[in-house]
Design an enzyme around this catalytic site. Structure first.
Site, PDB file in Angstrom:
ATOM      1  CG  ASP A  33       4.372   3.767   5.722  1.00 27.20           C
ATOM      2  OD1 ASP A  33       5.209   2.844   5.736  1.00 27.20           O
ATOM      3  OD2 ASP A  33       4.681   4.966   5.830  1.00 27.20           O
ATOM      4  CG  HIS A  84       0.859   4.488   2.012  1.00 25.31           C
ATOM      5  ND1 HIS A  84       1.676   5.231   1.185  1.00 25.31           N
ATOM      6  CD2 HIS A  84       0.932   5.072   3.234  1.00 25.31           C
ATOM      7  CE1 HIS A  84       2.216   6.232   1.877  1.00 25.31           C
ATOM      8  NE2 HIS A  84       1.787   6.152   3.116  1.00 25.31           N
TER       9      HIS A  84
END
Length: 350
Positions: free
Chosen positions: A154, A308
């Site tokens: 992400d 992430h």
């Protein structure tokens, strides 16, 4: 991942949920990574003068000030007055066709910074079905198939993307990148690095806001502009998206799925790398230990893990645990490839 004080409680509740993965998609054993360039959905992103699949043929230079001016201001919810009329018409048509979830109110921010529904509303059940409250729908990609690690990152692209994509190319794997539209505008070189690494391009909205607190028109703009910047600069129309913070309910699902034909991605494991370095005393080692506990656990269901590329610390966590994934026999795939295995497709729990 940007954070509010509600996130930790939300994640804890999500991790307690046991739901089966996505079902009901056409041909689940061959899920296409992108939407048809000539589909009605793709036509929503073709600018005047361009041809389907060949965007910005006469546009400004990639990364230039003129190029950046094609998109809403970064890190802000787009002004809905700039939303293309075709998107607004598509939303109206979807609502007219039926299925819009009436009775789902917007959340508001309380004194502690939490996004909450009005008193008396149960977010864990229909008509709301909030993922933050532990509710999944059959259309959500929640559990990966048995033995499969659905690999996605992400919040990219960022400065840390360079190291991540170098590592991915070196190890000859493919990952999905759930990208923030504003970050593509701010980090155009890293966006190109994701493409060069064979990365799968997915949506994480324009400005990474809590969706349940936005109006329908704002959600439309948040998702649409992220899809637009991806399409404009790759020729690819995204098929997958992940809502920021996992802030998702049936109203948000309706817009993503019925207007833009997106597959909604949630998660069933959390690396907690988003908390490094300053939240809850989280460290790289704590995240590594957290992920290793998943790696050594059951392979049924598979792992759809929240990771992430927000900063170098997040990337270090992945690079550190990657060999554990391999040594323990996990089948590492990007999102469409993971879903295409189709060996654990069933009904969602809500």
């Amino acid at each position: 991942m940007k954070l509010t004080t509600s996130l930790l409680a939300s994640i804890l509740s999500i991790m307690a949920v046991t739901a089966a993965p996505l079902e009901g998609r056409d041909n689940p054993h061959n899920v296409e990574p992108y939407q048809d360039k000539h589909s009605d959905i793709a036509k929503l992103f073709v600018r005047p003068g361009d041809k389907p699949g060949k965007p910005l043929a006469n546009g400004p230079t990639f990364g230039s000030a003129e190029w950046k001016a094609l998109y809403p201001p970064v890190e802000k919810v787009p002004d809905v007055s700039t939303t293309p009329a075709s998107w607004t018409a598509a939303l109206a048509a979807a609502k007219k066709a039926g299925g819009y979830p009436s009775g789902v109110p917007l959340t508001t921010v309380d004194a502690s910074g939490n996004y909450v529904y009005p008193a008396g509303v149960n977010p864990a059940v229909d008509p709301v079905c909030s993922f933050s409250a532990g509710c999944n729908k059959a259309s959500d990609f929640y559990n990966a198939p048995d033995g499969v690690l659905a690999l996605s990152f992400d919040d990219g692209p960022t400065a840390a993307t360079t190291n991540l994509t170098d590592f991915i190319k070196k190890n000859q794997i493919s990952a999905s990148h759930n990208m923030i539209g504003s970050h593509i505008i701010e980090y155009p070189t890293q966006f190109q690095q994701i493409i060069a690494s064979g990365g799968h391009l997915s949506v994480h909205t324009h400005s990474h806001r809590h969706n349940t607190g936005l109006t329908d028109e704002q959600i439309l703009a948040e998702i649409g502009w992220c899809m637009q910047v991806i399409y404009d600069n790759s020729g690819l129309v995204p098929k997958f998206w992940r809502p920021p913070y996992g802030d998702l309910d049936n109203r948000v699902r309706f817009i993503a799925e019925n207007v833009f034909n997106l597959i909604t991605l949630t998660w069933n494991r959390d690396s907690r790398d988003w908390a490094i370095p300053s939240l809850f005393d989280q460290t790289v080692q704590k995240s590594v230990d957290q992920v290793r506990s998943y790696v050594n656990g059951s392979k049924s269901p598979g792992m759809n893990i929240l990771e992430h590329e927000l900063n170098d610390a997040c990337v270090t966590v992945f690079e550190t645990v990657y060999r554990d994934y391999v040594n323990d026999g996990w089948d590492i795939r990007n999102l469409p490839d993971a879903l295409s295995t189709g060996n654990n497709v069933g009904k969602g729990k809500h």
